[in-house]
Scaffold this motif. Structure first.
Motif, PDB file in Angstrom:
ATOM      1  N   PRO A   1     -12.783  -2.562 -16.297  1.00 46.07           N
ATOM      2  CA  PRO A   1     -12.392  -1.938 -17.156  1.00 46.07           C
ATOM      3  C   PRO A   1     -11.486  -2.839 -18.195  1.00 46.07           C
ATOM      4  CG  PRO A   1     -12.341  -0.140 -15.643  1.00 46.07           C
ATOM      5  CD  PRO A   1     -12.635  -1.219 -14.979  1.00 46.07           C
TER       6      PRO A   1
ATOM      7  N   GLN B   1     -15.352   4.186 -19.501  1.00 45.46           N
ATOM      8  CA  GLN B   1     -15.319   2.897 -19.263  1.00 45.46           C
ATOM      9  C   GLN B   1     -16.871   2.210 -19.047  1.00 45.46           C
ATOM     10  OE1 GLN B   1     -13.353   0.641 -20.394  1.00 45.46           O
ATOM     11  NE2 GLN B   1     -11.418   1.648 -20.374  1.00 45.46           N
TER      12      GLN B   1
ATOM     13  N   LEU C   1      -7.673   3.923 -14.683  1.00 46.77           N
ATOM     14  CA  LEU C   1      -8.910   3.371 -15.312  1.00 46.77           C
ATOM     15  C   LEU C   1     -10.139   3.673 -14.623  1.00 46.77           C
ATOM     16  CD1 LEU C   1      -7.428  -0.294 -16.037  1.00 46.77           C
ATOM     17  CD2 LEU C   1      -7.847   1.543 -17.589  1.00 46.77           C
ATOM     18  N   TYR C   2     -10.322   4.224 -13.310  1.00 42.62           N
ATOM     19  CA  TYR C   2     -11.396   4.421 -12.458  1.00 42.62           C
ATOM     20  C   TYR C   2     -11.587   5.832 -12.043  1.00 42.62           C
ATOM     21  CZ  TYR C   2     -10.838  -0.762 -11.612  1.00 42.62           C
ATOM     22  OH  TYR C   2     -10.801  -1.977 -11.883  1.00 42.62           O
TER      23      TYR C   2
END
Length: 493
Positions: free
Chosen positions: A21, A11, A145-146
């Motif tokens: 993201p 991302q 997402l991270y």
């Protein structure tokens, strides 16, 4: 360092959804609509339970109705462990979210049918099962997402949390008005529509999630799946027999007591299983040790916080003036104050944590702040009682401030709790640890379902004052233990 195989590592920073993201938007709106359905129904549930039958309710006595709402809230979170396990071992988080949403929608449809207890029981049951699948997994995918080193993680959870509360704000306004207008079942129907919209949005924008939570992180070997599924089915049937048996033998009170007992026992069992697992490393075990006091603090926080839909409904319904500027508004609208305050304050907290960076308070101290503010909310109820009008009613603006204090505490503890759970989770128990996090509000509400039965208008000051003061003492204990907790967190902020 914990490696999360569901993390999206490609991302681009500074692009996507408010600099986060792109997949965060999918989860933001999915959870927004799911919370619309949940909080819309919850805002009118206690009212529905204790309103007399001739006015469209079920006519329960108030202590039982309040306790049942809290026990229901506890059971919603208890199923999170099962949902996390299914995602980790069989479904993957993305599919678990979808199946959970379908069950929730069906549950609200049942509630919308005017069948009394015959539609209440399956409706609440389906919502409990669906939320167990959806709730821990949607939060786990947000974490996925991270990367672990991404400083945007806490801010991302705060933005995600704001989406939750946009739905939570709008829902009581709509369902509360419908409940006082055409009837309670119209309000429950609106909740079903909300979940349907959430499902449609999730399916249409699912590609934005990439590989985050798409596959099980610790899949069952193919040859074991049949055996495990049989065991799960046996356990599910056994629990159903226990719940039905307790209800038949001892009534609603028996069901409430059973849920409370499970809410206490299950976290103990689950922590024991995780600590004894050969799949976690020594550092992961230390971090799990540090997580225990944070878990207990979360349980205490929700013991107070979730009484917004229980004892505080009774306070606002019978002891608070619901006329403001000449306009009489539905009691359920008080339930919109907390999410409205979050919509206003969440961006400020996200900005604050981001701006402070490494200078921000440690996670344990944020938990201390959460306990302090929720305790102040309880004490403010006592203070508000000193300023009643000629009819003995409390000022609605003063009572509204209780929910604002709760909100400040919530923003210090709840999104941070979600974030630190993803960071302290052993890799082999990734989604399951998020399910374990939701056992904390389950425990808090399970215990609250017993304590709340002690509430009455006559002992109101003793109830809210006593619980508030005890919580302040526990916040002090957590503050004293912060150096030890930070040591065992091994660098996790």
């Amino acid at each position: 360092m914990i490696v999360n195989t569901s993390t999206v590592t490609d991302q681009p920073k500074g692009k996507g959804f408010f600099g986060h993201p792109p997949g965060l938007s999918t989860l933001f709106f999915t959870e927004m609509w799911e919370r619309f359905s949940y909080y819309g129904m919850r805002a009118i549930l206690a009212l529905y339970l204790y309103t007399v039958v001739t006015e469209g309710g079920l006519g329960m006595d108030k202590p039982t109705a309040v306790a049942l709402v809290l026990a229901y809230g506890s059971s919603v979170y208890l199923t999170g462990v099962v949902g996390g396990w299914l995602a980790d071992r069989m479904l993957g988080s993305q599919r678990a979210i979808f199946y959970g949403g379908v069950l929730i929608m069906l549950g609200h449809i049942c509630m919308a049918l005017p069948g009394g207890y015959a539609s209440l029981a399956p409706g609440l049951g389906l919502i409990v099962l669906g939320t167990g699948l959806l709730k821990p997994n949607v939060s786990n995918v947000v974490g996925g997402l991270y990367s672990d080193e991404d400083s945007r993680r806490d801010a991302g959870f705060s933005i995600f949390y704001m989406g939750i509360n946009i739905g939570g704000f709008a829902a009581p306004l709509i369902t509360g008005a419908l409940a006082e207008g055409p009837g309670f079942h119209w309000g429950f129907g609106a909740a079903a529509v909300g979940m349907a919209l959430g499902l449609a949005q999730y399916v249409l924008s699912n590609a934005r999630l990439g590989n985050a939570g798409k596959q099980p992180v610790n899949p069952l070997p193919e040859h074991r799946r049949g055996t495990v599924l049989v065991r799960v089915a046996v356990i599910a049937v056994a629990l159903l027999v226990v719940f039905v048996g307790a209800t038949v033998l001892w009534g609603v009170e028996g069901l409430i007591n059973t849920i409370t007992t499970i809410s206490i026992i299950l976290p103990i069992i689950y922590f024991t299983v995780m600590f004894r697992s050969g799949q976690i490393t020594r550092m992961e075990r230390d971090r799990l040790t540090a997580y225990v006091p944070l878990f207990l603090a979360t349980a205490v926080f929700f013991l107070l916080f979730e009484q917004q839909a229980a004892t505080l409904v009774v306070v606002t319904d019978f002891q608070t003036d619901t006329t403001l500027f000449g306009y009489s508004f539905p009691v359920g609208w008080f339930q919109s104050i907390n999410p409205l305050a979050i919509i206003v304050l969440a961006p400020l907290f996200a900005l604050l944590w981001t701006k402070w960076g490494e200078r921000q308070p440690s996670t344990p101290m944020k938990f201390v702040g959460g306990l302090i503010f929720v305790a102040l909310g309880f004490l403010w109820v006592v203070f508000s009682g000193l300023f009643r009008d000629g009819e003995g009613l409390m000022n609605p603006l003063m009572i509204a401030f209780v929910f604002v204090l709760f909100t400040i505490g919530e923003l210090m503890l709840s999104p941070v709790g979600l974030s630190v759970t993803t960071k302290l989770a052993p890799r082999a128990f990734s989604s399951q640890t998020m399910g374990l996090y939701f056992l904390a509000p389950a425990l808090g509400q399970g215990v609250a379902s017993q304590i709340a039965q002690l509430y009455s208008q006559e002992n109101q000051n003793l109830y809210f004052g006593g619980v508030g003061l005890v919580t302040l003492v526990l916040a002090g204990v957590l503050a004293l233990g912060t150096p030890w907790i930070k040591k065992y967190m091994h660098g996790v902020a």
